[in-house]
Structure formats: structure tokens, C-alpha cells
Motif scaffolding. Structure first.
Motif, PDB file in Angstrom:
ATOM      1  N   THR A   1      -9.911   2.266  -4.781  1.00 25.27           N
ATOM      2  CA  THR A   1      -8.969   2.322  -3.654  1.00 25.27           C
ATOM      3  C   THR A   1      -9.604   2.941  -2.416  1.00 25.27           C
ATOM      4  O   THR A   1      -9.104   2.751  -1.299  1.00 25.27           O
ATOM      5  CB  THR A   1      -7.715   3.129  -4.028  1.00 25.27           C
TER       6      THR A   1
ATOM      7  N   TYR B   1      -8.876   7.799   1.724  1.00 26.99           N
ATOM      8  CA  TYR B   1      -8.999   8.515   0.447  1.00 26.99           C
ATOM      9  C   TYR B   1     -10.383   9.150   0.277  1.00 26.99           C
ATOM     10  O   TYR B   1     -10.506  10.248  -0.267  1.00 26.99           O
ATOM     11  CB  TYR B   1      -8.764   7.555  -0.721  1.00 26.99           C
TER      12      TYR B   1
ATOM     13  N   TYR C   1      -5.696   5.017   4.783  1.00 28.38           N
ATOM     14  CA  TYR C   1      -5.346   6.130   3.887  1.00 28.38           C
ATOM     15  C   TYR C   1      -6.485   7.148   3.749  1.00 28.38           C
ATOM     16  O   TYR C   1      -6.266   8.274   3.337  1.00 28.38           O
ATOM     17  CB  TYR C   1      -4.921   5.592   2.513  1.00 28.38           C
TER      18      TYR C   1
ATOM     19  N   ALA D   1       0.833  -1.206   0.000  1.00 27.56           N
ATOM     20  CA  ALA D   1       0.000   0.000   0.000  1.00 27.56           C
ATOM     21  C   ALA D   1       0.865   1.252   0.000  1.00 27.56           C
ATOM     22  O   ALA D   1       0.561   2.229  -0.697  1.00 27.56           O
ATOM     23  CB  ALA D   1      -0.924  -0.012   1.211  1.00 27.56           C
TER      24      ALA D   1
ATOM     25  N   ASP E   1       0.594   3.865  -3.040  1.00 27.02           N
ATOM     26  CA  ASP E   1       0.044   5.177  -2.720  1.00 27.02           C
ATOM     27  C   ASP E   1       0.770   6.291  -3.477  1.00 27.02           C
ATOM     28  O   ASP E   1       0.155   7.262  -3.926  1.00 27.02           O
ATOM     29  CB  ASP E   1       0.132   5.423  -1.213  1.00 27.02           C
TER      30      ASP E   1
ATOM     31  N   ARG F   1      -0.530   6.467  -7.162  1.00 23.88           N
ATOM     32  CA  ARG F   1      -1.973   6.489  -7.376  1.00 23.88           C
ATOM     33  C   ARG F   1      -2.398   7.544  -8.390  1.00 23.88           C
ATOM     34  O   ARG F   1      -3.305   7.325  -9.205  1.00 23.88           O
ATOM     35  CB  ARG F   1      -2.669   6.725  -6.036  1.00 23.88           C
TER      36      ARG F   1
ATOM     37  N   PHE G   1      -5.945  -0.498   1.354  1.00 25.49           N
ATOM     38  CA  PHE G   1      -5.587   0.891   1.653  1.00 25.49           C
ATOM     39  C   PHE G   1      -6.240   1.402   2.932  1.00 25.49           C
ATOM     40  O   PHE G   1      -6.492   2.594   3.079  1.00 25.49           O
ATOM     41  CB  PHE G   1      -5.949   1.778   0.459  1.00 25.49           C
TER      42      PHE G   1
END
Length: 399
Positions: A163, A174, A172, A127, A131, A134, A169
Motif C-alpha cells: 500500500t 504511508y 496517504y 481508499a 484505510d 489497513r 493510496f
């Protein structure tokens, strides 16, 4: 064959498979250490996965596959940095492939052990590595959009957006912290529209609507997706949403008006037109729709006033003349139905005289629309006793 013999054979098969795995894993590792032939290492691993379903449960094969693709990506990235020639589509394809491999690996890596514990071995490092790359999924998608390869473009944007919810992930965040998500969702929706796939359009449409700079286009794509699905309620409600937010936009109002006209709901067309004219009082399309709605509803005076206003703004619109002439002809027809020709003669002559210039103007502006102007002019010339003009229109209708 007894159970002991069968068990022995099964163990021999498993042993042979394990030896093949170890041999090809070792060869792939040698390729990678050599600093070249990374593609050969990848081919060995994909071969193992295709060969036997047992291999598809082996995390080491997936991790070696991922490493082989990582090395290809790093070599390609170096070439691009040094401004050496390299296939851009292939470069972005390596990024997407790493994400796809890592997700497959993580699903195996996250399986509970014999004690029910979940202790992913590769998740953290993979990951962390992905990252950093991405944003390249977004660039890969927009690259394919520019090329017009919308299936591939959609795949990149889909991989990017996935993701946000993938366990790989975790941490993270996102979904909350990535400000690019609405833009990526818009391009996914755009690509889905160009694929002519309703499911692809609708999948990320709510996220795409958060990209306010392109919201009117997203709403258009959603409308088209519902139309493809023959989902009238979704189609109409989204048209209303678009018209409410963007009353001047050329997409939403005409389709709403067409829909309600097809269903004989002229009062709804009139209401929409009046709403739109509050935002843009000189909008000729809305004035025309209002004129047609008034004509259909029998509001003669309203239709005359709206049509005259429209002609004052633009004297080249055929429908405005047609609507005015039709109002006059409808009034004449109503008088004729009274069957009192002596009493109504002057009124009839006045109405046909008033209708004539408007229908002649319509003919001039829309010469190919003979089905509408020819019968109307036939009536007008007949009742006004215009022999020369009547003979000409009679010949036209006989052709």
C-alpha cells in the motif's frame, strides 16, 4: 462469409455477453440489497471474470465484487462485536481480498480515457474505506504467524507493505508516516525465512532492519537467505555487519570463524576473535577460536597461553586440552625431524610427558573422537615406554 456477416455475428456475441453481464450484475445487486447471500453475489462476479476476458475489463464487475466482499466483512465484524462465533482466519481473509480486488479495480479505473485524461471513478471512496481496515492486514499476518501458516502470513504483510507504493493510496503517505512499517517488514522477513524462500526474506529486509529491537534476528535471516542462494559475498558481509553490531550474539562469530577456517584463513579468525574479546574478554567460544587459529598459524606460545586461560575458565572443554597437547606433540615432531635422538632425548621425553595429561583429558571428555586421540596417545605411550597403556591403545586402534 463476407465482412458484413462477420461483423454482424461479432456484434451479436458482444450483445449476448453484455446481456449476461447485466443479468448477473442485477442478480448480485438483488442479493446485496436483501442483506444476505453476499457470498452468492461474490460468486456471480468471480464467475463472470473467469468466464470471459472481456469481462475482466469491466470496472462495474470489480466494484460489485468488492461490494459483495465488503458486506461479508461488515456482517462478520458485527458477529465479532457481538461476540458470536466466527472463523477468524476467514474474517482476516475478507480484508485481504478487499485490498486485492481494489488494486485490480484501480488499475482499470486509472486508465486514460480517449482524450488521455486519468480520472479514477472509485479510487477516493475505496481508499478511504480500506484505510480504516489497513491495520487488520497486520493482525491477519500475525494471526497466521501464530498458527505457523507462513505462506498466508507473508501474503498479509506483503499486502500491507504494498500500500506504500500503490496509486490507489496516493496521498496517504504511508511510507513516511506509518511507524508500523519496520515491524511489518520484520514479520514479512520472518515469514519468508520460515517459508525458506530467499527472495521473500530479502524483499523487505532493508525495511525490517529499521526495527532495531529485532535487528540481530533480521540479520540472521538475511545471512541464511544468502547462504541458500550460495551468495558468499552477501553472506560474509552480512555476518560481519551482525558481528560488528552484536559481537556477543551466538550466531555471527561462529559462522564467520567456520567460513574462514574452511578457506584456510586463520589470521582472519584470530583477528575476529581478538575483536570479539575486546567486547567480552571471558567469551569462551572466542577464546577457543583464538586458540585454534594460533595453533594453525604455528603460534605455539600464544596457543598455550590462550588454552590455559580457557581451561582456567572452564575445565570441561575438550578442544582446549587437545590444542595444548597438539602444540607439545608438534614440537616433539619437529625435534624428531632433526634426526638427532641422543641430543634431543630429554627434550622429547619432556614434551611427550607434558602432552600426555592433556591428551588423556581430551580422551576422557571426548571419548567418541577416537580418530584424534588414539594416534596421539599411541605416539605418547610408545615414546614414554608405557607398556600397559601402549598395549591398551594398540587394541583400541585395531578395533
Amino acid at each position: 462469409m463476407n465482412i458484413r456477416t462477420l461483423t454482424t455475428i461479432c456484434c451479436m456475441i458482444v450483445g449476448i455477453c453484455c446481456m449476461a453481464q447485466r443479468k448477473e450484475l442485477s442478480q448480485a445487486k438483488t442479493y446485496i440489497k436483501s442483506g444476505k447471500d453476499f457470498d452468492k453475489a461474490e460468486k456471480l462476479m468471480t464467475g463472470l471474470l473467469a468466464k470471459d476476458s472481456v469481462n475482466r475489463q469491466n470496472k462495474k464487475i470489480y466494484q460489485m465484487w468488492l461490494l459483495a466482499v465488503q458486506k461479508q466483512y461488515e456482517a462478520a465484524n458485527e458477529k465479532l462485536y457481538l461476540r458470536q462465533k466466527y472463523d477468524t482466519a476467514q474474517f482476516f481473509g475478507l480484508v485481504r481480498r478487499m485490498y486485492q480486488i481494489s488494486v485490480s479495480l484501480d488499475s482499470l479505473d486509472a486508465k486514460p480515457d480517449k482524450k488521455g485524461r486519468v480520472r479514477p471513478e472509485y479510487r477516493k471512496d475505496n481508499a478511504f474505506y480500506l484505510d480504516k481496515l489497513r491495520r487488520n492486514l497486520y493482525y491477519g499476518g500475525t494471526f497466521q504467524v501464530r498458527k505457523g501458516v507462513f505462506d498466508d502470513a507473508y501474503s498479509y504483510f506483503e499486502t500491507y507493505l504494498a500500500t506504500c507504493s500503490q496509486p490507489l493510496f496516493t496521498g496517504y503517505n504511508y511510507a513516511k508516516e506509518d511507524s508500523l512499517i519496520p515491524q511489518v517488514a520484520y514479520w514479512a522477513t520472518f515469514s519468508g525465512y520460515h517459508r525458506q524462500r530467499a527472495d521473500s526474506v530479502l524483499r523487505y529486509s532493508k525495511l525490517a532492519l529499521r526495527d532495531t529491537s529485532r535487528q540481530e534476528y533480521t540479520l540472521q535471516y538475511i545471512c541464511e537467505a544468502y547462504r541458500w542462494q550460495r551468495n558468499d559475498s552477501g553472506y560474509v558481509s552480512t555476518l560481519h555487519e551482525g558481528f560488528k553490531l552484536f559481537p556477543r550474539h551466538q550466531y555471527f562469530f561462529p559462522r564467520l570463524a567456520d567460513y574462514y577456517n574452511q578457506h584456510g584463513e586463520s589470521e582472519k579468525v584470530l583477528k575476529l576473535a581478538e575483536q570479539g574479546l575486546m567486547a567480552d574478554s571471558l567469551n569462551q567460544l572466542m577464546l577457543l577460536a583464538k586458540s585454534v587459529a594460533q595453533l594453525n598459524m604455528g603460534d605455539d606460545e600464544g596457543c598455550i597461553a590462550t588454552s590455559e586461560r580457557l581451561i582456567a575458565l572452564n575445565d570441561t572443554l575438550p578442544e582446549a586440552y587437545f590444542n595444548l597437547a597438539t602444540v607439545k606433540l608438534n614440537k616433539a615432531l619437529a625435534l624428531e625431524r632433526e634426526n638427532e635422538p641422543r641430543k634431543n632425548r630429554r627434550k622429547l621425553t619432556a614434551l611427550y610427558t607434558e602432552a600426555r595429561p592433556y591428551m588423556e583429558a581430551f580422551r576422557k571428555l571426548a571419548p567418541s573422537d577416537k580418530q584424534r586421540w588414539a594416534p596421539a596417545l599411541y605416539r605418547i605411550y610408545l615414546h614414554l615406554n608405557m607398556g600397559k597403556q601402549f598395549e591398551e591403545i594398540d587394541r583400541v586402534m585395531r578395533r
